[in-house]
Design a protein around this motif. Structure first.
Motif, PDB file in Angstrom:
ATOM      1  N   GLU A  39       0.593  -1.046  -0.063  1.00  0.00           N
ATOM      2  CA  GLU A  39      -0.041  -0.370   0.271  1.00  0.00           C
ATOM      3  C   GLU A  39       0.942   1.260   0.355  1.00  0.00           C
ATOM      4  N   ASP A  85      -5.711  -3.973  10.273  1.00  0.00           N
ATOM      5  CA  ASP A  85      -5.727  -2.444  10.502  1.00  0.00           C
ATOM      6  C   ASP A  85      -7.549  -2.538  10.546  1.00  0.00           C
ATOM      7  N   ALA A  86      -7.785  -1.606  10.280  1.00  0.00           N
ATOM      8  CA  ALA A  86      -9.123  -0.848  11.029  1.00  0.00           C
ATOM      9  C   ALA A  86     -10.184  -1.809   9.868  1.00  0.00           C
ATOM     10  N   ASN A  87      -9.837  -1.718   8.964  1.00  0.00           N
ATOM     11  CA  ASN A  87     -11.317  -2.560   7.908  1.00  0.00           C
ATOM     12  C   ASN A  87     -10.267  -3.689   7.892  1.00  0.00           C
ATOM     13  N   GLU A  89      -7.387  -5.737   7.722  1.00  0.00           N
ATOM     14  CA  GLU A  89      -6.701  -6.592   6.740  1.00  0.00           C
ATOM     15  C   GLU A  89      -5.579  -6.241   7.434  1.00  0.00           C
ATOM     16  N   LYS A 131      -6.885   0.416   0.091  1.00  0.00           N
ATOM     17  CA  LYS A 131      -7.840  -0.388   1.183  1.00  0.00           C
ATOM     18  C   LYS A 131      -7.539   0.336   2.098  1.00  0.00           C
ATOM     19  N   LYS A 132      -7.644   1.720   2.448  1.00  0.00           N
ATOM     20  CA  LYS A 132      -8.076   2.554   3.784  1.00  0.00           C
ATOM     21  C   LYS A 132      -8.723   3.489   3.125  1.00  0.00           C
ATOM     22  N   ALA A 133      -9.876   3.488   3.703  1.00  0.00           N
ATOM     23  CA  ALA A 133     -11.047   4.132   3.652  1.00  0.00           C
ATOM     24  C   ALA A 133     -10.733   5.263   3.988  1.00  0.00           C
TER      25      ALA A 133
END
Length: 133
Positions: A39, A85-87, A89, A131-133
């Motif tokens: 990422e 992470d927050a998602n 992953e 992947k970062k939202a």
């Protein structure tokens, strides 16, 4: 003794990427190459740079960092557990050291360490969104 050159000066493909805050998602050791699923953090000078999403500090882009055509390589993975992470992953941390000395590269991060003599260092970008939202 030859001095060590930082990645952003040694490889054109990496000169507008900030690896120290980029995330290593997976590492693949395949025959004569090592591939890092990444990422990437892109700098404002990068051709794919876009304004960071709301609440984010950086512009992120998924892709691969590939050490290709390795005649000799050593990969030592750390025993550290990946972060989630927050998602949901996993990530293996950052690359906080990446230098070139003569034909040899050295990379190091929370995930471990690589020393390799490779023909080239490549960056490939994924069409998949960050992947970062």
């Amino acid at each position: 003794m030859t001095s060590k050159t930082p990645y952003y000066k040694a490889f054109d493909a990496l000169k507008n990427i900030y690896l120290e805050d980029s995330w290593v998602l997976e590492i693949h050791d395949i025959e004569k190459s090592i591939s890092f699923e990444m990422e990437f953090v892109l700098t404002k000078s990068h051709k794919f740079y876009d304004k960071p999403k709301k609440g984010e500090q950086y512009c992120y882009k998924r892709g691969q960092l590939i050490l290709s055509g390795c005649a000799a390589k050593t990969l030592h993975l750390s025993d550290a557990e990946p972060s989630i992470d927050a998602n949901g992953e996993k990530d293996l941390g950052n690359i906080y050291l990446f230098v070139k000395q003569n034909e040899q590269v050295e990379l190091e991060g929370e995930w471990g360490r690589v020393i390799a003599k490779c023909d080239e260092v490549l960056v490939r970008y994924s069409p998949v969104s960050s992947k970062k939202a």
